[in-house]
Enzyme design. Structure first.
Site, PDB file in Angstrom:
ATOM      1  N   SER A   1      45.758  46.901  11.018  1.00  0.00           N
ATOM      2  CA  SER A   1      44.723  46.472  11.972  1.00  0.00           C
ATOM      3  C   SER A   1      43.858  45.364  11.379  1.00  0.00           C
ATOM      4  O   SER A   1      43.525  44.384  12.048  1.00  0.00           O
ATOM      5  CB  SER A   1      43.812  47.658  12.312  1.00  0.00           C
TER       6      SER A   1
ATOM      7  N   ARG B   1      43.481  41.178  12.433  1.00  0.00           N
ATOM      8  CA  ARG B   1      42.176  40.615  12.773  1.00  0.00           C
ATOM      9  C   ARG B   1      41.799  39.477  11.834  1.00  0.00           C
ATOM     10  O   ARG B   1      41.177  38.500  12.246  1.00  0.00           O
ATOM     11  CB  ARG B   1      41.115  41.730  12.758  1.00  0.00           C
TER      12      ARG B   1
ATOM     13  N   ASP C   1      47.370  57.329  14.865  1.00  0.00           N
ATOM     14  CA  ASP C   1      48.673  56.866  14.351  1.00  0.00           C
ATOM     15  C   ASP C   1      49.259  57.833  13.314  1.00  0.00           C
ATOM     16  O   ASP C   1      50.428  57.707  12.940  1.00  0.00           O
ATOM     17  CB  ASP C   1      48.537  55.476  13.725  1.00  0.00           C
TER      18      ASP C   1
ATOM     19  N   ARG D   1      55.407  59.515  21.617  1.00  0.00           N
ATOM     20  CA  ARG D   1      55.399  60.262  20.347  1.00  0.00           C
ATOM     21  C   ARG D   1      55.268  61.769  20.543  1.00  0.00           C
ATOM     22  O   ARG D   1      55.520  62.513  19.597  1.00  0.00           O
ATOM     23  CB  ARG D   1      54.309  59.717  19.411  1.00  0.00           C
TER      24      ARG D   1
ATOM     25  N   ARG E   1      56.611  54.783  12.777  1.00  0.00           N
ATOM     26  CA  ARG E   1      55.883  55.960  12.279  1.00  0.00           C
ATOM     27  C   ARG E   1      56.733  57.233  12.402  1.00  0.00           C
ATOM     28  O   ARG E   1      56.589  58.156  11.599  1.00  0.00           O
ATOM     29  CB  ARG E   1      54.536  56.103  12.989  1.00  0.00           C
TER      30      ARG E   1
END
Ligand code: S3P
Length: 424
Positions: A20, A24, A311, A342, A384
């Site tokens: 993340s 950014r 996550d 998920r 993941r």
């Protein structure tokens, strides 16, 4: 990829940079004046998609071994893209960049892979439209491809129905191009990396409770950014270290921002032995995490904690299957719209291993402690999921086979190497 049982995981590991924060840093660096220098940038496919999108809009970005240099051109320095902006598999790129593109003086089109073409985009289209943006879904299904025709934007207050940092960030970024103060309130606080980093670049963003507000037309100045280790990547080694007998792993310099560190709270409530060392509270807080083998018990995870570990739920579900007792995960309906569904994918694959698990509308119920065995795991191309079951494979009996295992490149290209090294 075939994974075998390991014992005695030992060693020190620096996990890759936070995904993340890496996204950014490139985006805000592109909109700042001057050269932003990013160290420990995550060289995963998602963040490389962000780099390629900004290059297409005329931003020079240099990549070398240990740093990224973004030669920013200021808030109004982007150029009309030289082609379709390919976001690959990255929801973060799609939703954040849409907020930036909405206020430009050019048109653009965003597209990505098969998974991104199923991810819900109405959640950003609605608030952007309320600001006066022109954003349409090419196939009229609320998903990418998205066509954005830049417009002058109006400031709004947006009450988001979901706790989503991507939605919040999209609106705040569009707010930089609006005609007044733009604000967002969400039901629970989601990760606040946008607020922290925009302030660091010189913008004025205020936060109160679950609301954030931004002043328009900030003058962003280039910065040096050291990206902390990604707690979402650390999660796999936290789980491996806790569950593998006779283990002690030191994870160096992991980001422990409270809006991201819910996994630590959950692990402790499950009885985990985790010690935080060398805590650094500056900016994005970090610490070294010392993980020791622990016997884990079930827990309940819900409400405001969910966005802080969203996550990590695939890995937590696997831990819960190895723990004694029942774990209940609720209020996590967002799991259905991640890189895969998920809830369905974790329930299906954990059942293949022999787990007692049931999916619910907003989470799962796991009765842990059954003997688990290796199985053929369908990752659904979800990084993941692949990593969570690779860890499961180091703990259970029998061989684990992960299909499309290389999808880990999205967030952790060296994952299998690091997992192997820990056990040897
Ligand atoms: C992210 C926010 C989360 C998270 C994603 C990264 C971000 O998504 O799941 O992996 O960088 O803002 P949502 O905002 O959709 O919850």
């Amino acid at each position: 990829m075939k994974i075998k049982k390991q014992t005695g995981l030992r060693g020190t590991l620096t996990v890759p940079g936070d995904k993340s924060i890496s996204h950014r840093a490139v985006m805000f660096g592109a909109l700042a004046k001057g050269t932003t220098r990013i160290t420990h940038f995550l060289e995963g496919a998602d963040c490389l998609s962000t780099i390629s999108c900004f290059r297409k809009m005329g931003i020079e970005i240099e990549r070398n071994q240990d740093q990224i240099l973004v030669h920013g051109k200021g808030l109004h320095g982007l150029q009309a893209p030289s082609g379709i902006l390919d976001v690959g598999n990255s929801g973060t790129t799609t939703r954040l960049i849409s907020g930036i593109l909405a206020g430009q003086n050019f048109s653009s089109e965003i597209d990505g892979d098969a998974s991104i073409r199923t991810r819900p985009m109405k959640r950003i289209m609605a608030p952007l439209a309320s600001m006066g943006a022109d954003i349409i879904s090419r196939n009229n299904n609320g998903c990418a491809p998205l066509i954005i025709t830049g417009k002058p934007l109006h400031a709004v207050h947006y009450d988001s129905p979901v706790a989503s940092a991507q939605v919040k960030s999209c609106v705040l970024l569009a707010g930089m191009y609006a005609d007044g103060i733009t604000s967002v309130t969400e039901p629970f606080l989601s990760r606040n990396h946008t607020e922290i980093m925009l302030n660091y670049f010189g913008a004025k963003v205020s936060s109160t409770g679950t609301s954030a507000a931004i002043y328009p037309e900030p003058v962003l100045e280039a910065r040096d950014i050291v990206v902390p280790g990604d707690i979402s990547s650390a999660a796999y080694f936290i789980a491996a270290g806790l569950l593998t007998p006779d283990s002690e792993i030191l994870l160096k310099n992991v980001g422990i921002n409270p809006t991201r560190a819910g996994i630590l709270k959950v692990c402790r409530s499950m009885g985990a032995d985790i010690t935080l060392l060398n805590k650094n509270p500056e900016g994005e807080p970090t610490a070294d995490l010392l993980i020791r083998t622990s016997s884990l018990k079930g827990t309940v995870i819900q409400g405001a904690d969910i966005p802080t570990l969203i996550d990590e739920i695939p890995m937590i579900a696997v831990m819960a299957a190895f723990a004694q007792g029942t774990t209940i995960i609720q209020d996590a309906q967002e799991l259905k719209v991640k890189e895969s569904d998920r809830i369905a994918v974790m329930v299906d694959n954990l059942k293949r291993m022999g787990a007692d698990i049931e999916g619910t509308d907003d989470g799962m119920i796991i009765h842990g402690g059954r003997p688990l065995h290796g199985a053929a795991i369908d990752s659904h191309l979800d990084h993941r999921v692949a990593m969570s079951f690779a860890v499961a494979g180091t703990i259970c009996e029998g061989e684990m086979e992960i299909q499309d295992a290389q999808c880990v490149d999205i967030s952790y290209p060296e994952f299998y190497k690091d997992l192997y090294l820990c056990g040897n």
